[in-house]
Design an enzyme around this catalytic site. Structure first.
Site, PDB file in Angstrom:
ATOM      1  N   GLY A   1       2.303  10.065   0.279  1.00 13.99           N
ATOM      2  CA  GLY A   1       2.385   9.870   1.545  1.00 13.99           C
ATOM      3  C   GLY A   1       3.181  10.700   2.509  1.00 13.99           C
TER       4      GLY A   1
ATOM      5  N   THR B   1       2.224  12.797   4.405  1.00 14.47           N
ATOM      6  CA  THR B   1       1.730  12.943   5.693  1.00 14.47           C
ATOM      7  C   THR B   1       1.746  11.829   6.869  1.00 14.47           C
ATOM      8  OG1 THR B   1      -0.525  12.118   4.978  1.00 14.47           O
ATOM      9  CG2 THR B   1      -0.268  14.583   5.081  1.00 14.47           C
TER      10      THR B   1
ATOM     11  N   ASP C   1       6.995   8.179   7.499  1.00 17.87           N
ATOM     12  CA  ASP C   1       8.248   8.164   6.637  1.00 17.87           C
ATOM     13  C   ASP C   1       8.107   9.562   6.030  1.00 17.87           C
ATOM     14  OD1 ASP C   1       8.629   5.580   7.763  1.00 17.87           O
ATOM     15  OD2 ASP C   1       8.912   4.656   5.817  1.00 17.87           O
TER      16      ASP C   1
ATOM     17  N   ALA D   1       0.723   4.756   0.834  1.00 20.94           N
ATOM     18  CA  ALA D   1      -0.037   3.403   0.608  1.00 20.94           C
ATOM     19  C   ALA D   1      -1.051   3.295   1.769  1.00 20.94           C
ATOM     20  CB  ALA D   1       1.130   2.152   0.904  1.00 20.94           C
TER      21      ALA D   1
ATOM     22  N   SER E   1      -1.129   0.995   4.489  1.00 21.93           N
ATOM     23  CA  SER E   1       0.055   0.313   4.925  1.00 21.93           C
ATOM     24  C   SER E   1      -0.325  -0.706   6.193  1.00 21.93           C
ATOM     25  CB  SER E   1       1.138   1.342   5.423  1.00 21.93           C
ATOM     26  OG  SER E   1       0.758   2.162   6.554  1.00 21.93           O
TER      27      SER E   1
ATOM     28  N   TYR F   1      -1.893  -6.984   1.305  1.00 24.66           N
ATOM     29  CA  TYR F   1      -1.016  -5.798   1.258  1.00 24.66           C
ATOM     30  C   TYR F   1       0.252  -6.266   0.615  1.00 24.66           C
ATOM     31  CZ  TYR F   1       2.729  -3.169   3.310  1.00 24.66           C
ATOM     32  OH  TYR F   1       3.590  -2.134   3.431  1.00 24.66           O
TER      33      TYR F   1
ATOM     34  N   LYS G   1       1.967  -5.110  -2.918  1.00 23.12           N
ATOM     35  CA  LYS G   1       3.244  -4.585  -2.996  1.00 23.12           C
ATOM     36  C   LYS G   1       4.060  -5.551  -3.706  1.00 23.12           C
ATOM     37  CE  LYS G   1       3.573  -1.019  -0.080  1.00 23.12           C
ATOM     38  NZ  LYS G   1       4.091   0.300  -0.300  1.00 23.12           N
TER      39      LYS G   1
ATOM     40  N   ARG H   1       4.805   6.625  14.433  1.00 18.57           N
ATOM     41  CA  ARG H   1       4.183   5.665  13.993  1.00 18.57           C
ATOM     42  C   ARG H   1       2.723   5.777  14.203  1.00 18.57           C
ATOM     43  NH1 ARG H   1       4.491   1.370  10.403  1.00 18.57           N
ATOM     44  NH2 ARG H   1       5.362  -0.261  11.056  1.00 18.57           N
TER      45      ARG H   1
HETATM   46  P1  NAP Z   1       2.085   5.427   7.179  1.00 18.50           P
HETATM   47  O1  NAP Z   1       2.385   6.093   8.185  1.00 18.50           O
HETATM   48  O2  NAP Z   1       0.795   4.404   7.063  1.00 18.50           O
HETATM   49  O3  NAP Z   1       1.826   6.445   5.683  1.00 18.50           O
HETATM   50  C1  NAP Z   1       1.020   6.191   4.551  1.00 18.50           C
HETATM   51  C2  NAP Z   1       0.708   7.571   3.781  1.00 18.50           C
HETATM   52  O4  NAP Z   1       0.056   7.193   2.488  1.00 18.50           O
HETATM   53  C3  NAP Z   1       0.011   8.501   4.582  1.00 18.50           C
HETATM   54  O5  NAP Z   1       0.537   9.861   4.038  1.00 18.50           O
HETATM   55  C4  NAP Z   1      -1.246   8.173   3.868  1.00 18.50           C
HETATM   56  O6  NAP Z   1      -2.034   9.599   3.749  1.00 18.50           O
HETATM   57  C5  NAP Z   1      -0.937   8.012   2.527  1.00 18.50           C
HETATM   58  N1  NAP Z   1      -2.152   7.276   1.606  1.00 18.50           N
HETATM   59  C6  NAP Z   1      -2.808   6.342   1.940  1.00 18.50           C
HETATM   60  N2  NAP Z   1      -3.840   6.173   1.287  1.00 18.50           N
HETATM   61  C7  NAP Z   1      -3.379   6.996  -0.041  1.00 18.50           C
HETATM   62  C8  NAP Z   1      -4.024   7.083  -1.258  1.00 18.50           C
HETATM   63  N3  NAP Z   1      -5.136   6.565  -1.705  1.00 18.50           N
HETATM   64  N4  NAP Z   1      -3.408   8.026  -2.052  1.00 18.50           N
HETATM   65  C9  NAP Z   1      -2.308   8.776  -1.588  1.00 18.50           C
HETATM   66  N5  NAP Z   1      -1.604   8.700  -0.470  1.00 18.50           N
HETATM   67  C10 NAP Z   1      -2.343   7.762   0.516  1.00 18.50           C
HETATM   68  O7  NAP Z   1       3.138   4.571   6.336  1.00 18.50           O
HETATM   69  P2  NAP Z   1       4.652   4.558   6.812  1.00 18.50           P
HETATM   70  O8  NAP Z   1       5.082   3.789   7.953  1.00 18.50           O
HETATM   71  O9  NAP Z   1       4.895   6.009   6.466  1.00 18.50           O
HETATM   72  O10 NAP Z   1       5.190   4.091   5.503  1.00 18.50           O
HETATM   73  C11 NAP Z   1       5.527   4.652   4.237  1.00 18.50           C
HETATM   74  C12 NAP Z   1       5.539   3.573   2.996  1.00 18.50           C
HETATM   75  O11 NAP Z   1       6.577   2.570   3.520  1.00 18.50           O
HETATM   76  C13 NAP Z   1       4.239   2.663   2.841  1.00 18.50           C
HETATM   77  O12 NAP Z   1       4.133   2.594   1.423  1.00 18.50           O
HETATM   78  C14 NAP Z   1       4.446   1.556   3.625  1.00 18.50           C
HETATM   79  O13 NAP Z   1       3.598   0.424   2.809  1.00 18.50           O
HETATM   80  C15 NAP Z   1       5.829   1.237   3.239  1.00 18.50           C
HETATM   81  N6  NAP Z   1       6.524   0.523   4.115  1.00 18.50           N
HETATM   82  C16 NAP Z   1       6.647   0.675   5.495  1.00 18.50           C
HETATM   83  C17 NAP Z   1       7.292   0.029   6.552  1.00 18.50           C
HETATM   84  C18 NAP Z   1       7.252   0.357   8.053  1.00 18.50           C
HETATM   85  O14 NAP Z   1       7.872  -0.314   8.670  1.00 18.50           O
HETATM   86  N7  NAP Z   1       6.835   1.675   8.167  1.00 18.50           N
HETATM   87  C19 NAP Z   1       8.121  -0.836   6.183  1.00 18.50           C
HETATM   88  C20 NAP Z   1       7.979  -1.175   4.833  1.00 18.50           C
HETATM   89  C21 NAP Z   1       7.545  -0.595   3.893  1.00 18.50           C
HETATM   90  P3  NAP Z   1      -3.158   9.860   5.174  1.00 18.50           P
HETATM   91  O15 NAP Z   1      -2.207  10.599   6.101  1.00 18.50           O
HETATM   92  O16 NAP Z   1      -4.093  10.783   4.678  1.00 18.50           O
HETATM   93  O17 NAP Z   1      -3.750   8.580   5.527  1.00 18.50           O
HETATM   94  N1  GDD Z   2      -1.075  -4.144  14.577  1.00 20.73           N
HETATM   95  C1  GDD Z   2      -0.950  -5.205  15.606  1.00 20.73           C
HETATM   96  N2  GDD Z   2      -1.897  -4.954  16.634  1.00 20.73           N
HETATM   97  N3  GDD Z   2      -0.280  -6.114  15.605  1.00 20.73           N
HETATM   98  C2  GDD Z   2      -0.226  -6.950  16.481  1.00 20.73           C
HETATM   99  C3  GDD Z   2      -0.936  -6.930  17.569  1.00 20.73           C
HETATM  100  C4  GDD Z   2      -1.862  -5.779  17.722  1.00 20.73           C
HETATM  101  O1  GDD Z   2      -2.747  -5.850  18.697  1.00 20.73           O
HETATM  102  N4  GDD Z   2      -0.888  -7.976  18.330  1.00 20.73           N
HETATM  103  C5  GDD Z   2       0.062  -8.743  17.867  1.00 20.73           C
HETATM  104  N5  GDD Z   2       0.340  -8.060  16.543  1.00 20.73           N
HETATM  105  C6  GDD Z   2       1.391  -8.504  15.617  1.00 20.73           C
HETATM  106  C7  GDD Z   2       1.200  -8.904  14.246  1.00 20.73           C
HETATM  107  O2  GDD Z   2      -0.009  -9.999  14.170  1.00 20.73           O
HETATM  108  C8  GDD Z   2       2.357  -8.888  13.557  1.00 20.73           C
HETATM  109  O3  GDD Z   2       2.616 -10.249  13.636  1.00 20.73           O
HETATM  110  C9  GDD Z   2       3.201  -7.939  14.385  1.00 20.73           C
HETATM  111  O4  GDD Z   2       2.548  -7.615  15.576  1.00 20.73           O
HETATM  112  C10 GDD Z   2       3.628  -6.646  13.794  1.00 20.73           C
HETATM  113  O5  GDD Z   2       2.447  -5.993  13.372  1.00 20.73           O
HETATM  114  P1  GDD Z   2       2.285  -4.522  12.821  1.00 20.73           P
HETATM  115  O6  GDD Z   2       2.920  -3.462  13.836  1.00 20.73           O
HETATM  116  O7  GDD Z   2       0.878  -4.183  12.334  1.00 20.73           O
HETATM  117  O8  GDD Z   2       3.285  -4.623  11.525  1.00 20.73           O
HETATM  118  P2  GDD Z   2       3.538  -5.454  10.263  1.00 20.73           P
HETATM  119  O9  GDD Z   2       4.702  -6.139  10.369  1.00 20.73           O
HETATM  120  O10 GDD Z   2       2.173  -6.399  10.080  1.00 20.73           O
HETATM  121  O11 GDD Z   2       3.611  -4.637   8.913  1.00 20.73           O
HETATM  122  C11 GDD Z   2       4.356  -3.384   9.098  1.00 20.73           C
HETATM  123  O12 GDD Z   2       5.756  -3.610   8.598  1.00 20.73           O
HETATM  124  C12 GDD Z   2       5.532  -3.874   7.333  1.00 20.73           C
HETATM  125  C13 GDD Z   2       7.206  -4.420   6.972  1.00 20.73           C
HETATM  126  O13 GDD Z   2       7.396  -5.501   7.233  1.00 20.73           O
HETATM  127  C14 GDD Z   2       3.662  -2.171   8.428  1.00 20.73           C
HETATM  128  O14 GDD Z   2       4.330  -0.787   8.641  1.00 20.73           O
HETATM  129  C15 GDD Z   2       3.865  -2.448   7.055  1.00 20.73           C
HETATM  130  O15 GDD Z   2       3.372  -1.451   6.093  1.00 20.73           O
HETATM  131  C16 GDD Z   2       5.125  -2.695   6.409  1.00 20.73           C
HETATM  132  O16 GDD Z   2       5.302  -3.020   5.064  1.00 20.73           O
END
Ligand code: NAP
Ligand code: GDD
Length: 339
Positions: A8, A10, A13, A88, A90, A157, A161, A192
């Site tokens: 991940g 690219t 994170d 992931a 994600s 999802y 996880k 993001r």
């Molecule tokens: P992200 O921006 O969506 O990045 C996901 C990465 O996973 C990208 O590099 C993507 O590649 C790669 N990927 C997707 N499918 C894959 C596959 N089949 N094989 C190998 N790589 C693959 O996510 P992030 O926000 O950086 O989050 C990083 C990790 O933390 C994820 O596992 C996410 O579930 C977890 N997480 C995120 C948050 C958050 O709030 N950001 C919170 C808790 C946990 P491409 O660029 O090619 O799509």
């Molecule tokens: N994406 C999105 N788009 N969410 C919306 C929208 C919309 O137009 N309108 C309201 N929401 C609400 C969603 O229903 C959710 O309650 C909240 O905004 C946050 O949505 P996301 O930003 O898509 O994030 P997430 O909390 O579902 O998931 C992210 O955080 C997780 C950690 O708690 C992702 O980064 C996951 O990969 C990560 O595990």
């Protein structure tokens, strides 16, 4: 030689973690997916310093080949190989559309990596970080959530996880692998992905301010999230792998806001006063000065099962790792709008 391998790389994170590891003198390797259009925008500025390999978490062969290539290259000079599994599918909402794929990558993908580590000759020099998530708490059983709060996943999802979380602990206990989970609450940044809520709102606010967009269409604006900055959180991931023993930690800010409050703070930052009227699908946000509609609600963005409120308590990480975060919510919004 200290070496980092990031799945991940690219992603949001992966890009910040690469910068951090390079700064600390690591050789950084990354697994990238082949894509028909460029997916390296977030790492193009450091791409010459990275060792990238094509691969996918669905493919054990490539994971094993890459891991073996790295350990063969450094051999006995290897001090530590830190494997960060950030790859992931994600997006929570999208996981309802592609549940089997999501389970394969976010669940079984973790197992594939752990098996390759288990079978590697330098297993004892490898440390593994699993990107676990506050989505595991789902229908939260306690507020705030700590490492001891029971899980109640609410999406394909989060279910995938959950498997990743437990298989990480299982391999640690069965095979004595240094493997740990970071249970990270939402973290954001200018990098993001466009369809996550904070990026959608801040980009929309910028476009409205510049006259390029009329309004933003939202889903459920009443859920609450504990939002931090990705830069602070990748530092926490690194800290987890520097400890003598592998332990699981929550990273969060301990403050949460509704999506509606995030919208209000974002418009406030660009000097637009948003007011609200109506209810449910008829609720709209409008500009108090011009009367123009700024926010409309569309049920297509609702989730079949919602995670209503997340609020983390990272006392353990703060005390044991010395982890601190620098960005507050207004700092995150400012950076996302200004960048
Ligand atoms: P992200 O921006 O969506 O990045 C996901 C990465 O996973 C990208 O590099 C993507 O590649 C790669 N990927 C997707 N499918 C894959 C596959 N089949 N094989 C190998 N790589 C693959 O996510 P992030 O926000 O950086 O989050 C990083 C990790 O933390 C994820 O596992 C996410 O579930 C977890 N997480 C995120 C948050 C958050 O709030 N950001 C919170 C808790 C946990 P491409 O660029 O090619 O799509
Ligand atoms: N994406 C999105 N788009 N969410 C919306 C929208 C919309 O137009 N309108 C309201 N929401 C609400 C969603 O229903 C959710 O309650 C909240 O905004 C946050 O949505 P996301 O930003 O898509 O994030 P997430 O909390 O579902 O998931 C992210 O955080 C997780 C950690 O708690 C992702 O980064 C996951 O990969 C990560 O595990």
């Amino acid at each position: 030689m200290k070496v980092g391998l990031i799945t991940g790389i690219t992603g949001q994170d992966g890009s910040y973690l690469s910068e951090l590891l390079l700064k600390k003198g690591y050789e950084v390797w990354g697994i990238c997916r082949r894509s028909s259009s460029s997916n390296t925008m977030r790492i193009n500025h450091i791409i010459d310093k990275l060792n990238l390999r094509y691969g996918d978490l669905s493919d054990s062969i490539c994971i094993n080949n890459i891991l073996t290539e790295i350990t063969d290259k450094y051999g006995d000079d290897l001090i530590v190989l830190e494997v960060y599994n950030l790859g992931a599918m994600s997006h929570v909402k999208v996981s309802f559309d592609i549940p089997e794929y999501c389970s394969d990558i976010d669940g079984t993908g973790v197992l594939r990596l752990l098996e390759c580590i288990k079978n590697n000759k330098y297993k004892d020099k490898i440390r593994f970080y699993q990107a676990s998530t506050s989505e595991l708490y789902g229908l939260a059983q306690n507020i705030p959530q700590t490492e001891n709060t029971p899980f109640y996943p609410r999406s394909p999802y989060a279910c995938a996880k959950l498997y990743g979380y437990w298989i990480t602990i299982n391999y640690r206990e069965c095979f004595n692998i240094y493997a740990c989970n970071g249970i990270l609450f939402n973290h954001e940044s200018p990098r993001r992905g466009d369809t996550f809520v904070t990026k959608k709102i801040t980009s929309g606010v910028c476009n409205i301010k510049k006259g390029k967009q009329d309004y933003i269409t939202m889903g459920n604006i009443y859920s609450k999230r504990d939002w931090g900055h990705a830069k602070d959180f990748v530092y926490g991931m690194w800290l987890m792998l520097q400890q003598d023993k592998p332990v699981d930690y929550v990273l969060s800010t301990g403050k949460h806001y509704s999506i509606k409050e995030f919208i209000e703070m974002s418009f406030e930052y660009v000097n637009i006063n948003i007011k609200w009227k109506g209810e449910g699908l008829d609720e709209i946000g409008y500009d108090e000065d011009t009367g123009k509609t700024l926010i409309v609600i569309d049920s297509k963005y609702f989730r079949p099962t919602e995670v209503d409120t997340l609020l983390g308590d990272s006392t353990k990480a703060m005390l044991e790792l010395g982890w601190k975060y620098k960005y507050d919510i207004k700092g995150i919004i400012k950076e996302m709008i200004d960048t």
